[in-house]
Design an enzyme around this catalytic site. Structure first.
Site, PDB file in Angstrom:
ATOM      1  N   CYS A   1      24.567  40.122 -41.538  1.00 50.55           N
ATOM      2  CA  CYS A   1      25.509  40.970 -42.506  1.00 50.55           C
ATOM      3  C   CYS A   1      26.839  40.261 -42.395  1.00 50.55           C
ATOM      4  CB  CYS A   1      25.170  42.322 -42.053  1.00 50.55           C
ATOM      5  SG  CYS A   1      26.079  42.649 -40.381  1.00 50.55           S
TER       6      CYS A   1
ATOM      7  N   THR B   1      38.151  47.322 -49.401  1.00 54.46           N
ATOM      8  CA  THR B   1      36.992  47.632 -49.576  1.00 54.46           C
ATOM      9  C   THR B   1      36.516  46.482 -50.585  1.00 54.46           C
ATOM     10  OG1 THR B   1      34.788  48.911 -50.108  1.00 54.46           O
ATOM     11  CG2 THR B   1      37.028  49.479 -51.009  1.00 54.46           C
TER      12      THR B   1
ATOM     13  N   LYS C   1      33.007  53.248 -52.714  1.00 47.01           N
ATOM     14  CA  LYS C   1      33.703  53.748 -51.596  1.00 47.01           C
ATOM     15  C   LYS C   1      35.070  54.502 -52.293  1.00 47.01           C
ATOM     16  CE  LYS C   1      32.483  51.280 -47.566  1.00 47.01           C
ATOM     17  NZ  LYS C   1      33.021  50.318 -46.319  1.00 47.01           N
TER      18      LYS C   1
ATOM     19  N   ASP D   1      22.288  54.026 -50.438  1.00 47.35           N
ATOM     20  CA  ASP D   1      23.489  54.234 -49.605  1.00 47.35           C
ATOM     21  C   ASP D   1      23.468  55.818 -49.563  1.00 47.35           C
ATOM     22  OD1 ASP D   1      25.771  54.523 -48.595  1.00 47.35           O
ATOM     23  OD2 ASP D   1      26.825  52.980 -49.679  1.00 47.35           O
TER      24      ASP D   1
ATOM     25  N   HIS E   1      34.751  51.953 -42.123  1.00 48.00           N
ATOM     26  CA  HIS E   1      33.874  51.142 -41.874  1.00 48.00           C
ATOM     27  C   HIS E   1      32.633  51.912 -41.088  1.00 48.00           C
ATOM     28  CE1 HIS E   1      32.651  46.912 -40.345  1.00 48.00           C
ATOM     29  NE2 HIS E   1      32.122  47.716 -39.253  1.00 48.00           N
ATOM     30  N   SER E   2      31.366  51.555 -41.606  1.00 48.80           N
ATOM     31  CA  SER E   2      30.372  52.218 -41.200  1.00 48.80           C
ATOM     32  C   SER E   2      29.831  51.376 -39.998  1.00 48.80           C
ATOM     33  CB  SER E   2      29.230  52.374 -42.447  1.00 48.80           C
ATOM     34  OG  SER E   2      29.739  53.101 -43.422  1.00 48.80           O
TER      35      SER E   2
ATOM     36  N   GLY F   1      23.582  51.773 -40.905  1.00 50.15           N
ATOM     37  CA  GLY F   1      22.360  51.472 -41.913  1.00 50.15           C
ATOM     38  C   GLY F   1      22.769  51.899 -43.049  1.00 50.15           C
ATOM     39  N   ARG F   2      23.876  52.122 -43.317  1.00 49.24           N
ATOM     40  CA  ARG F   2      24.274  52.986 -44.607  1.00 49.24           C
ATOM     41  C   ARG F   2      23.679  54.457 -44.742  1.00 49.24           C
ATOM     42  NH1 ARG F   2      22.209  48.539 -47.887  1.00 49.24           N
ATOM     43  NH2 ARG F   2      23.683  46.972 -48.124  1.00 49.24           N
TER      44      ARG F   2
ATOM     45  N   ARG G   1      25.539  57.236 -47.301  1.00 50.66           N
ATOM     46  CA  ARG G   1      26.625  57.787 -46.490  1.00 50.66           C
ATOM     47  C   ARG G   1      27.364  58.768 -46.946  1.00 50.66           C
ATOM     48  NH1 ARG G   1      29.016  51.534 -45.802  1.00 50.66           N
ATOM     49  NH2 ARG G   1      28.321  51.588 -47.978  1.00 50.66           N
TER      50      ARG G   1
END
Length: 355
Positions: free
Chosen positions: A226, A310, A315, A287, A212-213, A254-255, A289
């Protein structure tokens, strides 16, 4: 493990700090140094007193929005673009070039022309430094040497997930499950801390895991734009229903573009752009991340395989590429509301999310 950061990590950290303060930096690659001043944070009025038609460095996606050509697009379309202002420009005009949120307020820009990139590898490293610092990826090319110097290789090593260690551990009963433990992770490479919440009683079964970001607006403020907050709480509930689970709370707002840039993306969404186009117009990846951080956290927790909660296939691919076996992908089912329905449709249609 040494607690002393490498010289490269020190240089990268100093460069990021300098950018956030509006100071110039030098980025070296291939034996040459590119001296840069961050457009967003620098005192442009002072700098432009003796420079009326400077050159700017902007991201490839921002240049595409401005209908500028990347001189090396056939070789590397992701390279930043260097543009020369052919007339005198003031600070407000330059900021309008850099910030897409201002496009509707300042639709007419220029004249300017793209020119050959002075140092491609240093320019790419500068864009990554801007992302790590959470500022707009736009720079003025400075013509004088600067104190804070960083090598392009230092930038790649700055956020090395392998340097992550467990720095703290405590019991933390939570609303979803009173039997929970929290682990704090810290790295010598950067100043970002991550946490893992182990929910339930650990046994030999494969845990239910959620990457979880961080989302301040959704997780804390209850944003309806969101699905982050509902996903977080739904995941904790699913872990409680299983034998045990692990929430990896990654500080990648924010990714991966940072809080302020995420708010800029919100402003672009208010203008009609979807979440994908908003990130790209800001000059960032859809993205950004680093899922290697999650893989390293699982390694430190001695968890080689997971059931991953997910809706995002990337991911699964990202964490498996880092050596973690995903036995099963478990969907997270969230009910849409009038404010995030378009956002959820975009994730499904443009980034491959599925239940």
């Amino acid at each position: 493990m040494s607690t002393t950061p490498s010289p490269g990590a020190r240089r990268a950290a100093r460069a990021i700090d300098a950018l956030r303060r509006g100071w110039p930096i030098g980025v070296e690659a291939d034996g040459e140094t590119l001296n840069l001043l961050p457009v967003e944070t620098a005192n442009l009025d002072e700098y432009l007193e003796s420079r009326k038609a400077p050159s700017l460095l902007i991201s490839a996606s921002r240049a595409d929005t401005l209908k500028l050509l990347n001189q090396r697009a056939s070789a590397d379309p992701e390279l930043p673009v260097q543009i020369d202002l052919v007339e005198a420009a003031n600070a407000a005009e330059i900021i309008a070039i850099a910030d897409p949120v201002l496009d509707m307020r300042h639709p007419m820009k220029g004249p300017f022309r793209s020119s050959e990139l002075a140092n491609p590898q240093a320019a790419k490293a500068a864009m990554e430094l801007a992302r790590l610092g959470g500022i707009l990826p736009a720079f003025l090319l400075a013509d004088e040497s600067v104190e804070d110097q960083v090598n392009a290789d230092d930038v790649a090593a700055y956020a090395d997930a392998n340097k992550l260690i467990i720095s703290a551990h405590a019991k933390l009963p939570v609303a979803a499950n009173e039997q929970a433990h929290i682990y704090g992770f810290r790295s010598e490479a950067d100043a970002t801390d991550h946490v893992a919440l182990v929910v339930g009683k650990r046994d030999e079964t494969t845990p239910v895991v959620r990457l979880h970001s961080e989302c301040l607006t959704g997780d804390v403020l209850g944003s309806l734009k969101c699905d982050c907050g509902p996903q977080l709480h739904a995941a904790l509930g699913q872990m409680t229903e299983a034998n045990w689970g692990v929430l990896l709370y990654l500080r990648q707002e924010g990714r991966g573009i940072g809080l302020i840039n995420k708010l800029r993306a919100y402003a672009l969404q208010d203008q009609g752009f979807d979440t994908v186009d908003a990130n790209q117009r800001l000059g960032f990846a859809i993205d950004a991340r680093d899922f290697g951080i999650a893989a390293r956290m699982l390694e430190l927790l001695s968890i080689p395989k997971v059931k991953l909660l997910t809706n995002n296939p990337e991911k699964v691919e990202g964490i498996e590429a880092c050596g973690v076996k995903v036995e099963e992908r478990l969907p997270v089912k969230i009910t849409a509301n009038p404010y995030n329905e378009f956002y959820l449709d975009t994730k499904r249609d443009r980034t491959g999310h599925k239940l």
